[in-house]
Design a protein around this motif. Structure first.
Motif, PDB file in Angstrom:
ATOM      1  N   LYS A 108      11.048 -10.249  -5.823  1.00 56.87           N
ATOM      2  CA  LYS A 108      11.094 -11.223  -6.914  1.00 56.87           C
ATOM      3  C   LYS A 108       9.908 -12.182  -6.856  1.00 56.87           C
ATOM      4  CE  LYS A 108      14.879  -9.713  -8.763  1.00 56.87           C
ATOM      5  NZ  LYS A 108      14.805  -9.016 -10.082  1.00 56.87           N
ATOM      6  N   ALA A 109       9.535 -12.606  -5.649  1.00 57.46           N
ATOM      7  CA  ALA A 109       8.404 -13.514  -5.516  1.00 57.46           C
ATOM      8  C   ALA A 109       7.113 -12.843  -5.976  1.00 57.46           C
ATOM      9  CB  ALA A 109       8.270 -13.970  -4.068  1.00 57.46           C
ATOM     10  N   THR A 110       6.934 -11.562  -5.626  1.00 60.06           N
ATOM     11  CA  THR A 110       5.741 -10.828  -6.044  1.00 60.06           C
ATOM     12  C   THR A 110       5.658 -10.751  -7.563  1.00 60.06           C
ATOM     13  OG1 THR A 110       5.808  -9.526  -4.009  1.00 60.06           O
ATOM     14  CG2 THR A 110       4.499  -8.636  -5.822  1.00 60.06           C
ATOM     15  N   GLU A 111       6.779 -10.505  -8.178  1.00 61.87           N
ATOM     16  CA  GLU A 111       6.816 -10.462  -9.652  1.00 61.87           C
ATOM     17  C   GLU A 111       6.491 -11.816 -10.249  1.00 61.87           C
ATOM     18  OE1 GLU A 111      10.063  -6.843 -10.296  1.00 61.87           O
ATOM     19  OE2 GLU A 111      10.766  -8.926 -10.153  1.00 61.87           O
ATOM     20  N   ARG A 112       7.009 -12.879  -9.647  1.00 57.92           N
ATOM     21  CA  ARG A 112       6.718 -14.222 -10.167  1.00 57.92           C
ATOM     22  C   ARG A 112       5.238 -14.573 -10.052  1.00 57.92           C
ATOM     23  NH1 ARG A 112      11.643 -15.550  -7.602  1.00 57.92           N
ATOM     24  NH2 ARG A 112      10.524 -16.402  -5.799  1.00 57.92           N
ATOM     25  N   TYR A 113       4.574 -14.049  -9.023  1.00 59.58           N
ATOM     26  CA  TYR A 113       3.141 -14.308  -8.870  1.00 59.58           C
ATOM     27  C   TYR A 113       2.285 -13.449  -9.808  1.00 59.58           C
ATOM     28  CZ  TYR A 113       4.082 -17.054  -4.668  1.00 59.58           C
ATOM     29  OH  TYR A 113       4.525 -18.018  -3.778  1.00 59.58           O
ATOM     30  N   GLY A 114       2.926 -12.585 -10.593  1.00 65.26           N
ATOM     31  CA  GLY A 114       2.188 -11.828 -11.597  1.00 65.26           C
ATOM     32  C   GLY A 114       1.962 -10.372 -11.284  1.00 65.26           C
ATOM     33  N   GLY A 115       2.497  -9.862 -10.180  1.00 67.51           N
ATOM     34  CA  GLY A 115       2.315  -8.460  -9.821  1.00 67.51           C
ATOM     35  C   GLY A 115       3.296  -7.547 -10.529  1.00 67.51           C
ATOM     36  N   ASP A 116       2.834  -6.343 -10.889  1.00 64.12           N
ATOM     37  CA  ASP A 116       3.694  -5.311 -11.462  1.00 64.12           C
ATOM     38  C   ASP A 116       4.243  -4.492 -10.300  1.00 64.12           C
ATOM     39  OD1 ASP A 116       4.933  -3.311 -12.875  1.00 64.12           O
ATOM     40  OD2 ASP A 116       3.080  -2.404 -13.639  1.00 64.12           O
ATOM     41  N   VAL A 117       5.513  -4.689  -9.953  1.00 59.55           N
ATOM     42  CA  VAL A 117       6.097  -4.097  -8.752  1.00 59.55           C
ATOM     43  C   VAL A 117       6.664  -2.710  -9.033  1.00 59.55           C
ATOM     44  CG1 VAL A 117       7.901  -4.309  -6.998  1.00 59.55           C
ATOM     45  CG2 VAL A 117       6.616  -6.326  -7.722  1.00 59.55           C
ATOM     46  N   ILE A 118       6.328  -1.763  -8.155  1.00 60.02           N
ATOM     47  CA  ILE A 118       6.880  -0.409  -8.194  1.00 60.02           C
ATOM     48  C   ILE A 118       7.550  -0.158  -6.844  1.00 60.02           C
ATOM     49  CG2 ILE A 118       6.321   2.047  -8.371  1.00 60.02           C
ATOM     50  CD1 ILE A 118       3.724   1.041  -9.889  1.00 60.02           C
ATOM     51  N   LEU A 119       8.829   0.160  -6.845  1.00 61.02           N
ATOM     52  CA  LEU A 119       9.550   0.433  -5.610  1.00 61.02           C
ATOM     53  C   LEU A 119       9.499   1.930  -5.320  1.00 61.02           C
ATOM     54  CD1 LEU A 119      12.682  -1.869  -6.046  1.00 61.02           C
ATOM     55  CD2 LEU A 119      10.573  -2.348  -4.788  1.00 61.02           C
ATOM     56  N   HIS A 120       9.018   2.265  -4.116  1.00 62.78           N
ATOM     57  CA  HIS A 120       8.878   3.682  -3.767  1.00 62.78           C
ATOM     58  C   HIS A 120       8.866   3.865  -2.253  1.00 62.78           C
ATOM     59  CE1 HIS A 120       7.534   7.884  -4.216  1.00 62.78           C
ATOM     60  NE2 HIS A 120       6.831   7.657  -3.120  1.00 62.78           N
ATOM     61  N   GLY A 121       9.630   4.840  -1.759  1.00 65.39           N
ATOM     62  CA  GLY A 121       9.570   5.220  -0.352  1.00 65.39           C
ATOM     63  C   GLY A 121      10.477   4.412   0.546  1.00 65.39           C
ATOM     64  N   VAL A 122      10.645   4.921   1.777  1.00 70.87           N
ATOM     65  CA  VAL A 122      11.549   4.277   2.727  1.00 70.87           C
ATOM     66  C   VAL A 122      10.845   3.211   3.563  1.00 70.87           C
ATOM     67  CG1 VAL A 122      13.033   6.307   2.886  1.00 70.87           C
ATOM     68  CG2 VAL A 122      11.139   6.042   4.496  1.00 70.87           C
ATOM     69  N   ASP A 123       9.504   3.268   3.620  1.00 68.96           N
ATOM     70  CA  ASP A 123       8.786   2.288   4.428  1.00 68.96           C
ATOM     71  C   ASP A 123       7.393   2.062   3.859  1.00 68.96           C
ATOM     72  OD1 ASP A 123       7.336   4.555   5.171  1.00 68.96           O
ATOM     73  OD2 ASP A 123       8.173   4.655   7.196  1.00 68.96           O
ATOM     74  N   TYR A 124       6.606   1.231   4.560  1.00 71.64           N
ATOM     75  CA  TYR A 124       5.265   0.887   4.096  1.00 71.64           C
ATOM     76  C   TYR A 124       4.401   2.124   3.902  1.00 71.64           C
ATOM     77  CZ  TYR A 124       0.363  -0.398   4.424  1.00 71.64           C
ATOM     78  OH  TYR A 124      -0.976  -0.487   4.200  1.00 71.64           O
ATOM     79  N   ASP A 125       4.481   3.065   4.819  1.00 70.54           N
ATOM     80  CA  ASP A 125       3.594   4.220   4.771  1.00 70.54           C
ATOM     81  C   ASP A 125       3.859   5.099   3.553  1.00 70.54           C
ATOM     82  OD1 ASP A 125       2.083   4.229   7.593  1.00 70.54           O
ATOM     83  OD2 ASP A 125       4.107   3.476   7.833  1.00 70.54           O
ATOM     84  N   GLU A 126       5.109   5.284   3.182  1.00 70.73           N
ATOM     85  CA  GLU A 126       5.412   6.053   1.975  1.00 70.73           C
ATOM     86  C   GLU A 126       4.998   5.293   0.723  1.00 70.73           C
ATOM     87  OE1 GLU A 126       9.331   7.658   1.773  1.00 70.73           O
ATOM     88  OE2 GLU A 126       9.127   8.792   3.650  1.00 70.73           O
ATOM     89  N   ALA A 127       5.152   3.974   0.751  1.00 69.91           N
ATOM     90  CA  ALA A 127       4.694   3.158  -0.377  1.00 69.91           C
ATOM     91  C   ALA A 127       3.180   3.260  -0.524  1.00 69.91           C
ATOM     92  CB  ALA A 127       5.121   1.705  -0.177  1.00 69.91           C
ATOM     93  N   GLN A 128       2.479   3.309   0.602  1.00 70.13           N
ATOM     94  CA  GLN A 128       1.021   3.400   0.575  1.00 70.13           C
ATOM     95  C   GLN A 128       0.555   4.722  -0.048  1.00 70.13           C
ATOM     96  OE1 GLN A 128      -2.375   2.248   3.711  1.00 70.13           O
ATOM     97  NE2 GLN A 128      -1.115   3.950   4.400  1.00 70.13           N
ATOM     98  N   THR A 129       1.255   5.808   0.247  1.00 69.38           N
ATOM     99  CA  THR A 129       0.915   7.097  -0.351  1.00 69.38           C
ATOM    100  C   THR A 129       1.004   7.025  -1.872  1.00 69.38           C
ATOM    101  OG1 THR A 129       1.688   8.311   1.597  1.00 69.38           O
ATOM    102  CG2 THR A 129       1.551   9.535  -0.470  1.00 69.38           C
ATOM    103  N   LYS A 130       2.056   6.401  -2.371  1.00 72.36           N
ATOM    104  CA  LYS A 130       2.219   6.236  -3.816  1.00 72.36           C
ATOM    105  C   LYS A 130       1.121   5.353  -4.395  1.00 72.36           C
ATOM    106  CE  LYS A 130       4.377   6.462  -7.795  1.00 72.36           C
ATOM    107  NZ  LYS A 130       4.448   7.729  -8.577  1.00 72.36           N
ATOM    108  N   ALA A 131       0.763   4.306  -3.702  1.00 76.06           N
ATOM    109  CA  ALA A 131      -0.275   3.400  -4.190  1.00 76.06           C
ATOM    110  C   ALA A 131      -1.614   4.112  -4.312  1.00 76.06           C
ATOM    111  CB  ALA A 131      -0.391   2.194  -3.259  1.00 76.06           C
TER     112      ALA A 131
END
Length: 403
Positions: A108-131
């Motif tokens: 929620k804080a990331t969204e309030r700061y203006g970021g378009d949030v996409i939820l993906h993966g079980v951890d940072y590394d899977e999120a990084q692959t998507k990014a």
């Protein structure tokens, strides 16, 4: 390799947004450890963590073409907020990929700061692959959470502040996830205080850096599992590995239980809220994970304060258990009138406060004429726990302490 001049240049860009956070002497932890302890309170930073420093330094150095195309990043939460705020301040569109189970407060804080949030993966590394997929598809600039010299230099501005505010510095203790923070801090500290030590701290079940240093090459973990989600990284950076190997004196690990105790102490005794990753440096000091001398000037860096309230409840409860302030026991009683009263009488005589009582007559582990009882108790500390358990066992109760 990253240099002091890189960090000094970063300060001019970073200080337009980031605060200079306090460095405060702690009577409590100095008394507890015998060291001269000063806390670097980076949990008071804008966005609640140090990540705004590196994000701001990176985004302000983008070309006009890169700014027009936008940025993308992956983060467990703190870097997400830093990139979102820095990008918004610079008029740059940002997409942020976060793990599906990222703390809702950070999302929620990331969204309030203006970021378009996409939820993906079980951890940072899977999120990084998507990014990285988004980076290629949309021609965005990927803002790495740690393996980027501009990001490392931005984080290193904390080291400049510590070196300036603590001229007697002998040891700085720094959390490690992917290594960007400690790379920046060690660069600044070693240049300004060459004799000072830099100690890195990881969670036991997210110890990619410790493993990599021990084996002499970068190691990737199959999984990470820790309450310190901000440093839950399976693989450290290539650039950070080189800096850490040259400038960090030692890397140690702490357990989740030790992190919980440090976090609880900070809340109760310092009136300071940190997240799991923010407590690991103090945990390493409190639990003697590295050697130090009496009176040595030590600065643990409290790197962030963004903790989900549900997580906080769990962590504080674990901290109370580990410090003997909360006790759960199980015992067996005869299933007849007065049995529970006798148990409670002993508890009352020892001045333990009952929080909850649970009966179970259906367990196959007990006789048909018995009942199993679990009692949750508020206690005053380890000695009080030992006193109560001794009294119960002396009266014939077989007592099991529950985790």
């Amino acid at each position: 390799m990253l240099s002091l001049s890189d960090v000094e240049d970063a300060r001019e860009r970073v200080e337009t947004v980031a605060r200079r956070t306090p460095l405060e002497y702690s009577h409590t932890y100095s008394d507890m450890t015998g060291a001269d302890v000063h806390l670097k309170l980076e949990n008071f930073q804008r966005t609640g963590s140090f990540k705004i420093r590196g994000a701001m330094n990176r985004i302000t150095t983008l070309s006009d073409e890169e700014k027009d195309a936008g940025v993308v990043t992956a983060s467990a939460g703190n870097h997400a907020q830093g990139v979102a705020l820095a990008a918004t301040r610079a008029g740059v569109d940002s997409k942020i990929v976060m793990p599906e189970h990222a703390p809702i407060t950070k999302v929620k804080a990331t969204e309030r700061y203006g970021g378009d949030v996409i939820l993906h993966g079980v951890d940072y590394d899977e999120a990084q692959t998507k990014a990285h997929e988004i980076e290629r598809a949309e021609n965005r600039t990927y803002v790495h959470a740690f393996d980027d010299e501009y990001v490392m230099a931005g984080q290193g501005t904390i080291g400049l502040e510590i070196a300036e505010d603590c001229p007697t510095l002998e040891t700085v203790v720094v959390p490690i996830g992917g290594g960007g923070l400690i790379s920046g801090i060690s660069t600044a500290v070693k240049a300004l205080h060459p004799d000072a030590r830099v100690i890195g701290v990881q969670a036991e079940h997210a110890s990619s850096v410790a493993d990599s240093l021990n084996k002499g090459s970068i190691q990737e973990l199959d999984e990470v599992d820790t309450i310190a989600d901000g440093i839950a990284v399976r693989r450290m950076g290539d650039r950070t590995f080189d800096v850490i190997r040259e400038r960090v004196d030692e890397v140690v690990t702490v357990s989740d239980e030790e992190i919980a105790v440090a976090l609880t102490y900070l809340l109760e005794r310092s009136k300071t809220l940190v997240e799991g990753a923010g407590a690991v440096a103090l945990a390493a000091l409190l639990f003697d994970k590295f050697d130090y001398d009496e009176g040595e000037t030590i600065v643990p860096a409290l790197c962030g304060g963004n903790i989900d309230m549900n997580t906080l409840t769990t962590v504080v409860m674990r901290g109370l258990v580990e410090t003997g302030r909360y006790l759960k026991i199980r015992t067996e009683l005869k299933d007849r009138p007065g049995s529970l009263e006798n148990l409670i009488q002993i508890i009352a005589e020892k001045k333990a406060n009952i929080y909850a009582v649970r009966h179970d007559r259906t367990s196959r582990k007990i006789a048909l004429n018995a009942t199993e009882v679990e009692v949750d108790l508020e206690m005053r500390g380890p000695e009080h726990v030992d006193e109560l358990l001794a009294a119960l066992r002396a009266d014939g109760y077989e007592v099991a302490v529950l985790d």
